[in-house]
Design a protein around this motif. Structure first.
Motif, PDB file in Angstrom:
ATOM      1  N   ALA A   1      -5.967   0.980  -1.641  1.00 49.30           N
ATOM      2  CA  ALA A   1      -6.062   1.485  -0.270  1.00 49.30           C
ATOM      3  C   ALA A   1      -7.482   1.357   0.274  1.00 49.30           C
ATOM      4  O   ALA A   1      -7.688   0.991   1.439  1.00 49.30           O
ATOM      5  CB  ALA A   1      -5.595   2.939  -0.199  1.00 49.30           C
TER       6      ALA A   1
ATOM      7  N   LEU B   1       0.820  -1.210   0.000  1.00 48.44           N
ATOM      8  CA  LEU B   1       0.000   0.000   0.000  1.00 48.44           C
ATOM      9  C   LEU B   1       0.857   1.263   0.000  1.00 48.44           C
ATOM     10  O   LEU B   1       0.454   2.304  -0.495  1.00 48.44           O
ATOM     11  CB  LEU B   1      -0.926   0.004   1.216  1.00 48.44           C
ATOM     12  CG  LEU B   1      -2.082  -0.985   1.145  1.00 48.44           C
ATOM     13  CD1 LEU B   1      -2.743  -1.111   2.498  1.00 48.44           C
ATOM     14  CD2 LEU B   1      -3.094  -0.550   0.110  1.00 48.44           C
ATOM     15  N   ASN B   2       2.056   1.182   0.582  1.00 47.04           N
ATOM     16  CA  ASN B   2       2.932   2.344   0.669  1.00 47.04           C
ATOM     17  C   ASN B   2       3.875   2.475  -0.519  1.00 47.04           C
ATOM     18  O   ASN B   2       4.733   3.350  -0.549  1.00 47.04           O
ATOM     19  CB  ASN B   2       3.766   2.280   1.959  1.00 47.04           C
ATOM     20  CG  ASN B   2       2.901   2.473   3.184  1.00 47.04           C
ATOM     21  OD1 ASN B   2       1.915   3.205   3.135  1.00 47.04           O
ATOM     22  ND2 ASN B   2       3.234   1.799   4.272  1.00 47.04           N
TER      23      ASN B   2
ATOM     24  N   GLU C   1      -8.545  -0.674   3.583  1.00 47.27           N
ATOM     25  CA  GLU C   1      -9.017   0.136   4.706  1.00 47.27           C
ATOM     26  C   GLU C   1     -10.535   0.113   4.859  1.00 47.27           C
ATOM     27  O   GLU C   1     -11.051   0.243   5.961  1.00 47.27           O
ATOM     28  CB  GLU C   1      -8.560   1.594   4.534  1.00 47.27           C
ATOM     29  CG  GLU C   1      -7.055   1.774   4.436  1.00 47.27           C
ATOM     30  CD  GLU C   1      -6.337   1.520   5.737  1.00 47.27           C
ATOM     31  OE1 GLU C   1      -7.019   1.383   6.776  1.00 47.27           O
ATOM     32  OE2 GLU C   1      -5.098   1.446   5.726  1.00 47.27           O
TER      33      GLU C   1
END
Length: 394
Positions: A251, A11-12, A255
């Motif tokens: 994301a 995700l990063n 999330e």
């Protein structure tokens, strides 16, 4: 299933500068979509639907991943788009034109398979030249494109080798180059990295993503690897039982899962069950666990009083020994097991008489702070816990 630290890394991942443009394209109008599935169904035995009423628009230049467990319908969807499987019902459009009756070799679609599908008796250069020869291109143009393709995948010096003389990663790069060499608008990839080891698979993920960013080609990618999907995609379609459970950016998928299945399938997940006590306000509801304790969570979908609820919270969002605040739900838990992972420790705890939950704690080098059998308090913020109606969705 990969650990949450791998998914967080995915995700990063640094995204290219044009990502914002491509994300905007994902909500393009029907006229802008390069591919459209319209009420598509597929059955092999006239009884069970492998793909159910699929309607999906794929934006031009998008990297869309079809993700799901075995038998979920993702590969069948790709095979229908490629032309290797006919749709039982519905219509598939490419650039606004139906391709239901167009044979695979006439669709102008590039294809990359898990087993590479390279011709063993041909050299790398000959493998790359083959799709151009089929299209009756001139020898001058073929040579020019083959050289450019070899340079694109950094194999300029290996054109005279045969596939058996290459490593797995080099063969995969040749397969990708062959799919792109005739400049298709659309490339389909069916678990192309499944046969590679972890290090090489991660390297090829970045190489394929880099090619996509440079060339702007539309890619539809099939995998069952969650971290791979989150790392590479503009959007991910999560399949289960022949249906798309959620179609979102990576994301949002992690999330804000839309169903209990997505929450459980993507990454690590803690589940508790209970009954809806109060729908509350501002999307925050109260759920009574079987032991009588009440916890707060973010409501997903329509919930009614007394509904059976599945609560979902990620291990990294569960707090050990939390402060008692109004927006923090806390429970007493007993340490069942500690699992060492180097940079962090996973602590498994039994809580509220249900199956164990996992808390992810950073390794601070102190050690000995938590022992098996210890009674601790755990908690989470309502915004970090999602409440689903049991059985909602497939």
């Amino acid at each position: 299933m990969p650990g949450s630290n791998e998914l967080e890394k995915a995700l990063n991942t640094v995204k290219p500068a044009n990502l914002k443009e491509r994300v905007q394209k994902t909500s393009a109008t029907l006229e802008d979509a390069i591919v459209r599935f319209v009420n598509v169904q597929k059955t092999y035995d006239s009884e069970r639907l492998v793909v159910r009423n699929l309607s999906l628009n794929i934006a031009r230049g998008e990297f869309l991943t079809l993700l799901g467990p075995s038998g979920s319908g993702k590969t069948t969807t790709l095979m229908m788009l490629a032309g290797f499987e006919p749709a039982t019902h519905g219509e598939i459009l490419l650039n606004g034109k139906s391709i239901n009756r167009v044979p695979p070799d006439k669709r102008g679609i590039g294809m990359v398979f898990q087993n590479y599908a390279l011709f063993p008796h041909m050299t790398v250069a000959e493998n790359l030249a083959f799709p151009l020869q089929v299209r009756s291109m001139s020898k001058v143009e073929i040579k020019k494109r083959v050289n450019a393709a070899l340079e694109m995948v950094e194999l300029e010096t290996l054109g005279n080798r045969r596939p058996a003389q290459l490593s797995g990663g080099q063969q995969q790069r040749v397969a990708v180059a062959r799919a792109l060499i005739f400049e298709p608008e659309l490339v389909l990839m069916d678990e192309p990295l499944g046969a590679l080891d972890k290090r090489l698979r991660e390297q090829m993920q970045y190489e394929i993503k880099s090619l996509h960013d440079r060339l702007g080609v539309t890619i539809v990618y099939v995998t069952h690897d969650q971290s791979e999907a989150l790392t590479m995609s503009d959007r991910v379609a999560v399949f289960n039982d022949g249906e798309i459970q959620q179609l979102s950016r990576p994301a949002d998928l992690y999330e804000k899962p839309a169903t209990a299945f997505v929450a459980d399938f993507i990454g690590e997940n803690n589940c508790l069950t209970g009954l809806l006590e109060d729908r509350g306000r501002n999307g925050i509801c109260a759920v009574r666990l079987p032991n009588g304790q009440v916890v707060k969570a973010s409501q997903v979908g329509e919930l009614g009083d007394g509904n059976e609820i599945v609560l979902s919270v990620r291990p990294e969002r569960v707090v050990l020994n939390p402060s008692r605040t109004a927006d923090m739900s806390t429970l007493e838990a007993t340490v069942d097991k500690l699992i060492y992972h180097g940079d962090h420790v996973r602590i498994r705890l039994t809580v509220a008489g249900q199956k164990p939950i996992v808390v992810k704690v950073a390794n601070d080098g102190q050690g000995g702070a938590v022992m098996k059998g210890d009674v601790k308090r755990v908690g989470w913020l309502a915004r970090d816990c999602r409440a689903f109606k049991r059985g909602a969705g497939r």
